[in-house]
Design an enzyme around this catalytic site. Structure first.
Site, PDB file in Angstrom:
ATOM      1  N   ARG A  89       0.850  -1.188   0.000  1.00  0.00           N
ATOM      2  CA  ARG A  89       0.000   0.000   0.000  1.00  0.00           C
ATOM      3  C   ARG A  89       0.885   1.237   0.000  1.00  0.00           C
ATOM      4  O   ARG A  89       1.701   1.418   0.907  1.00  0.00           O
ATOM      5  CB  ARG A  89      -0.930   0.003   1.228  1.00  0.00           C
ATOM      6  CG  ARG A  89      -1.769   1.255   1.311  1.00  0.00           C
ATOM      7  CD  ARG A  89      -2.589   1.366   2.598  1.00  0.00           C
ATOM      8  NE  ARG A  89      -3.229   2.667   2.652  1.00  0.00           N
ATOM      9  CZ  ARG A  89      -3.196   3.462   3.719  1.00  0.00           C
ATOM     10  NH1 ARG A  89      -2.604   3.064   4.834  1.00  0.00           N
ATOM     11  NH2 ARG A  89      -3.766   4.646   3.675  1.00  0.00           N
ATOM     12  N   HIS A 133      -2.817  10.927   0.716  1.00  0.00           N
ATOM     13  CA  HIS A 133      -2.256  10.692   2.052  1.00  0.00           C
ATOM     14  C   HIS A 133      -1.592  11.982   2.525  1.00  0.00           C
ATOM     15  O   HIS A 133      -0.399  12.045   2.806  1.00  0.00           O
ATOM     16  CB  HIS A 133      -1.244   9.535   2.020  1.00  0.00           C
ATOM     17  CG  HIS A 133      -1.003   8.910   3.364  1.00  0.00           C
ATOM     18  ND1 HIS A 133      -1.117   7.555   3.614  1.00  0.00           N
ATOM     19  CD2 HIS A 133      -0.628   9.466   4.543  1.00  0.00           C
ATOM     20  CE1 HIS A 133      -0.815   7.307   4.894  1.00  0.00           C
ATOM     21  NE2 HIS A 133      -0.524   8.441   5.476  1.00  0.00           N
ATOM     22  N   GLU A 178      -7.260   8.511   6.306  1.00  0.00           N
ATOM     23  CA  GLU A 178      -7.533   9.157   7.589  1.00  0.00           C
ATOM     24  C   GLU A 178      -8.031  10.599   7.444  1.00  0.00           C
ATOM     25  O   GLU A 178      -7.399  11.553   7.924  1.00  0.00           O
ATOM     26  CB  GLU A 178      -6.290   9.111   8.473  1.00  0.00           C
ATOM     27  CG  GLU A 178      -5.808   7.715   8.755  1.00  0.00           C
ATOM     28  CD  GLU A 178      -4.866   7.634   9.943  1.00  0.00           C
ATOM     29  OE1 GLU A 178      -4.385   8.671  10.427  1.00  0.00           O
ATOM     30  OE2 GLU A 178      -4.596   6.503  10.389  1.00  0.00           O
ATOM     31  N   ASN A 305      -7.395   1.639  10.119  1.00  0.00           N
ATOM     32  CA  ASN A 305      -6.096   1.924  10.751  1.00  0.00           C
ATOM     33  C   ASN A 305      -6.294   1.871  12.257  1.00  0.00           C
ATOM     34  O   ASN A 305      -7.121   2.615  12.787  1.00  0.00           O
ATOM     35  CB  ASN A 305      -5.580   3.312  10.339  1.00  0.00           C
ATOM     36  CG  ASN A 305      -5.064   3.332   8.924  1.00  0.00           C
ATOM     37  OD1 ASN A 305      -5.135   2.340   8.218  1.00  0.00           O
ATOM     38  ND2 ASN A 305      -4.516   4.470   8.511  1.00  0.00           N
ATOM     39  N   TYR A 307      -4.127   1.628  16.033  1.00  0.00           N
ATOM     40  CA  TYR A 307      -2.867   1.664  16.781  1.00  0.00           C
ATOM     41  C   TYR A 307      -3.072   1.433  18.267  1.00  0.00           C
ATOM     42  O   TYR A 307      -2.267   0.794  18.935  1.00  0.00           O
ATOM     43  CB  TYR A 307      -2.149   3.002  16.548  1.00  0.00           C
ATOM     44  CG  TYR A 307      -1.570   3.114  15.155  1.00  0.00           C
ATOM     45  CD1 TYR A 307      -2.301   3.668  14.099  1.00  0.00           C
ATOM     46  CD2 TYR A 307      -0.298   2.610  14.874  1.00  0.00           C
ATOM     47  CE1 TYR A 307      -1.774   3.736  12.820  1.00  0.00           C
ATOM     48  CE2 TYR A 307       0.226   2.676  13.599  1.00  0.00           C
ATOM     49  CZ  TYR A 307      -0.516   3.242  12.571  1.00  0.00           C
ATOM     50  OH  TYR A 307      -0.005   3.301  11.308  1.00  0.00           O
ATOM     51  N   GLU A 364      -3.419  -0.101   8.221  1.00  0.00           N
ATOM     52  CA  GLU A 364      -2.259   0.287   9.033  1.00  0.00           C
ATOM     53  C   GLU A 364      -2.366  -0.271  10.438  1.00  0.00           C
ATOM     54  O   GLU A 364      -3.425  -0.166  11.067  1.00  0.00           O
ATOM     55  CB  GLU A 364      -2.115   1.815   9.158  1.00  0.00           C
ATOM     56  CG  GLU A 364      -1.600   2.513   7.933  1.00  0.00           C
ATOM     57  CD  GLU A 364      -1.479   4.007   8.138  1.00  0.00           C
ATOM     58  OE1 GLU A 364      -1.153   4.448   9.252  1.00  0.00           O
ATOM     59  OE2 GLU A 364      -1.764   4.741   7.166  1.00  0.00           O
TER      60      GLU A 364
HETATM   61  N1  LIG Z   1      -6.880  10.958  19.490  1.00  0.00           N
HETATM   62  N2  LIG Z   1      -6.115  11.109  18.680  1.00  0.00           N
HETATM   63  N3  LIG Z   1      -5.481  11.314  17.927  1.00  0.00           N
HETATM   64  C1  LIG Z   1      -4.372  11.306  17.144  1.00  0.00           C
HETATM   65  C2  LIG Z   1      -4.543  10.257  16.129  1.00  0.00           C
HETATM   66  C3  LIG Z   1      -3.319  10.227  15.301  1.00  0.00           C
HETATM   67  C4  LIG Z   1      -3.345   8.953  14.604  1.00  0.00           C
HETATM   68  N4  LIG Z   1      -2.253   8.920  13.659  1.00  0.00           N
HETATM   69  C5  LIG Z   1      -2.291   8.021  12.768  1.00  0.00           C
HETATM   70  O1  LIG Z   1      -3.179   7.238  12.717  1.00  0.00           O
HETATM   71  C6  LIG Z   1      -1.158   7.995  11.783  1.00  0.00           C
HETATM   72  C7  LIG Z   1      -1.354   7.228  10.603  1.00  0.00           C
HETATM   73  C8  LIG Z   1      -0.914   7.818   9.279  1.00  0.00           C
HETATM   74  O2  LIG Z   1      -1.685   7.286   8.212  1.00  0.00           O
HETATM   75  C9  LIG Z   1       0.570   7.521   8.989  1.00  0.00           C
HETATM   76  O3  LIG Z   1       0.989   8.341   7.921  1.00  0.00           O
HETATM   77  C10 LIG Z   1       1.398   7.744  10.251  1.00  0.00           C
HETATM   78  O4  LIG Z   1       2.780   7.625   9.956  1.00  0.00           O
HETATM   79  C11 LIG Z   1       0.972   6.683  11.257  1.00  0.00           C
HETATM   80  C12 LIG Z   1       1.841   6.714  12.526  1.00  0.00           C
HETATM   81  O5  LIG Z   1       1.600   7.889  13.251  1.00  0.00           O
HETATM   82  C13 LIG Z   1      -0.478   6.808  11.595  1.00  0.00           C
END
Ligand SMILES: N=[N+]=NCCCCNC(=O)[C@@H]1[C@H]2[C@H](O)[C@@H](O)[C@H](O)[C@@H](CO)[C@@H]12
Length: 459
Positions: A89, A133, A178, A305, A307, A364
């Site tokens: 991706r 993105h 996102e 996605n 985390y 992700e």
């Molecule tokens: N509540 N709260 N809030 C904050 C939420 C932030 C979430 N960040 C992501 O999901 C980003 C996604 C992104 O696609 C990638 O480009 C980034 O590198 C990754 C790692 O950071 C993840």
């Protein structure tokens, strides 16, 4: 599939077998890995401007070089083949293809992505292309960017150029990555490009992002590409109340509506979550009745996605939702995110049960840790390996419950530009020495290669 079939006994090990054809992959994004942001006719993006504005990115880091993927893409495809990934991706930089965001196509930019797609197919790796993105052409931000309703047409036209030029070889498309982060971090908090702090603009960006997504889906259907599949990637943070008090439970419901349902509900039901419309009342954008039919244009899959989760309590007058996240005991990643694998199972089951069992891909999941090569050059990132293994177990549980999960993209293929954190946070299963640009597969990458080869997990 019955549980029995998926848990095969092999010797003394218990295998967690994934369905045949499960797409194990890795994910990246254009601005985070490519470098060469203005090469061969590309126009500046909002992240080029934002990272070059002092104070916005830790250490003054920019995406000027990143992983130098724009020049090293052939070697990086070889690396992907070594890892044995079945799908990759990546995102296309809108300003490389349309330097002004609209109008003339930059053939050099399009040719770069055409060569990359051809090399992936040659390596028997399925390309999953994210159209956006976060690297909006700067010239469109000058016209208001995502806060300008015209962006829906600009995005659909850009998407249609790519459907026309790459649609014969790319059969999996993700409109937006996102959109919640685009609006919340970019237009309301100002932590991401374009660095705005304007609730009105941010809420209009929410609506225009959804309109743009829907217009691109309709453009895709117009192309009538029977092999093609299109979806969107949304980020989720399952919120748990910090206590069973009604105030904290209400706070968790607000957080859930804003973090997890804000985009999901309009796309799957045609309506915004009522708690959110009520919460923002007089700031909520004017919308047209016809908008919802565009936004809810049926999609073929949902990208998830995940985390971590948030434990949330009521906090009068605090932040956008009068909530506060309470740090939990137990392990966290270098981002300060709690390691909570069960949240992935909870999330997948909720989407499955509440939104009509859609086809899902985890687009992700991964973790940042302080990786250092040892004197021999080996990167023993056992913490990341454990993080991934625990989350794979939860994904397997979800499949056992009937969730139509068809693939899993680890974030990320390699260490890269982590937005406002610059290069201080490493998410890769491949280590990048940003001085020499040397790539080294980490222990987690070697382990992942084995998972893919066995299409399953050994206990
Ligand atoms: N509540 N709260 N809030 C904050 C939420 C932030 C979430 N960040 C992501 O999901 C980003 C996604 C992104 O696609 C990638 O480009 C980034 O590198 C990754 C790692 O950071 C993840």
């Amino acid at each position: 599939m019955g549980v029995g079939k998926a848990l095969t006994q092999k010797g003394s090990e218990r295998m967690r077998q994934f369905p045949q054809g499960f797409l194990w992959g890795c994910a990246t994004a254009s601005y985070q890995i490519e470098g060469s942001p203005l090469s061969d006719g590309a126009g500046p993006s909002i992240w080029h401007r934002f990272s070059h504005t002092p104070g916005n990115v830790l250490g003054g880091d920019t995406g000027d070089v990143a992983c130098d993927h724009y020049r090293r893409w052939r070697d990086d495809v070889v690396l992907m083949r070594e890892l044995g990934i079945r799908a990759y991706r990546f995102s296309i930089a809108w300003p490389r293809v349309l330097p002004e965001g609209r109008g003339a196509v930059n053939e050099n930019g399009l040719a770069f992505y055409g060569r990359l797609v051809d090399a992936l197919l040659e390596a028997d790796i399925i390309p999953f292309v994210t159209l956006y993105h976060w690297d909006l052409p700067g010239s469109l931000q000058d016209l208001g960017g995502w806060a300008n309703r015209d962006v829906a047409g600009w995005f659909a036209d850009y998407a249609d150029v790519l459907f026309g030029r790459l649609g014969d070889r790319v059969h999996h498309w993700i409109t937006l990555n996102e959109p919640w982060c685009v609006a919340h971090l970019g237009y309301i908090l100002g932590q991401h490009a374009p660095g705005m702090r304007d609730l009105w603009a941010g809420l209009r960006a929410v609506h225009n992002l959804l309109l743009a997504h829907g217009r691109a889906v309709l453009a895709f259907r117009q192309r009538n590409m029977p092999e093609g599949r299109i979806g969107i990637t949304l980020n989720f943070r399952p919120p748990h109340p910090g206590s069973q008090s009604e105030q904290d439970r209400a706070a968790a419901r607000r957080a859930h509506a804003y973090h997890n349902r804000l985009f999901l509900d309009p796309i799957f039901t045609g309506r915004y979550p009522d708690p959110i419309v009520q919460w923002f009342k007089d700031s909520w954008p004017e919308t047209l009745q016809s908008d919802q039919d565009v936004i809810r244009a049926p999609i073929d899959f949902l990208g998830v996605n995940y985390y971590t989760r948030n434990v949330v309590v009521h906090a009068p007058g605090t932040g956008l939702l009068h909530t506060r996240v309470i740090r939990q005991p137990g392990p966290h990643t270098a981002m300060g995110w709690e390691i909570y694998p069960e949240g992935l199972f909870e999330l997948l089951l909720w989407i499955h049960q509440a939104y009509g069992s859609p086809v899902l891909y985890i687009t992700e999941n991964g973790a940042a840790f302080e990786d250092r090569p040892d004197p021999s050059g080996t990167v023993r990132d056992t913490d990341r390996l454990d993080y991934l293994r625990q989350h794979f177990v939860q994904a397997h549980r979800a499949i056992q419950e009937g969730v139509r999960l068809q693939g899993y993209f680890v974030w990320s293929l390699m260490d890269n530009f982590e937005w406002a954190h610059g290069y201080s946070k490493r998410f890769g299963i491949v280590y990048v020495d940003f001085g020499s640009q040397k790539r080294t597969i980490k222990q987690s990458g070697h382990w992942y290669c084995g998972v893919i080869a066995r299409n399953g997990l050994e206990n």
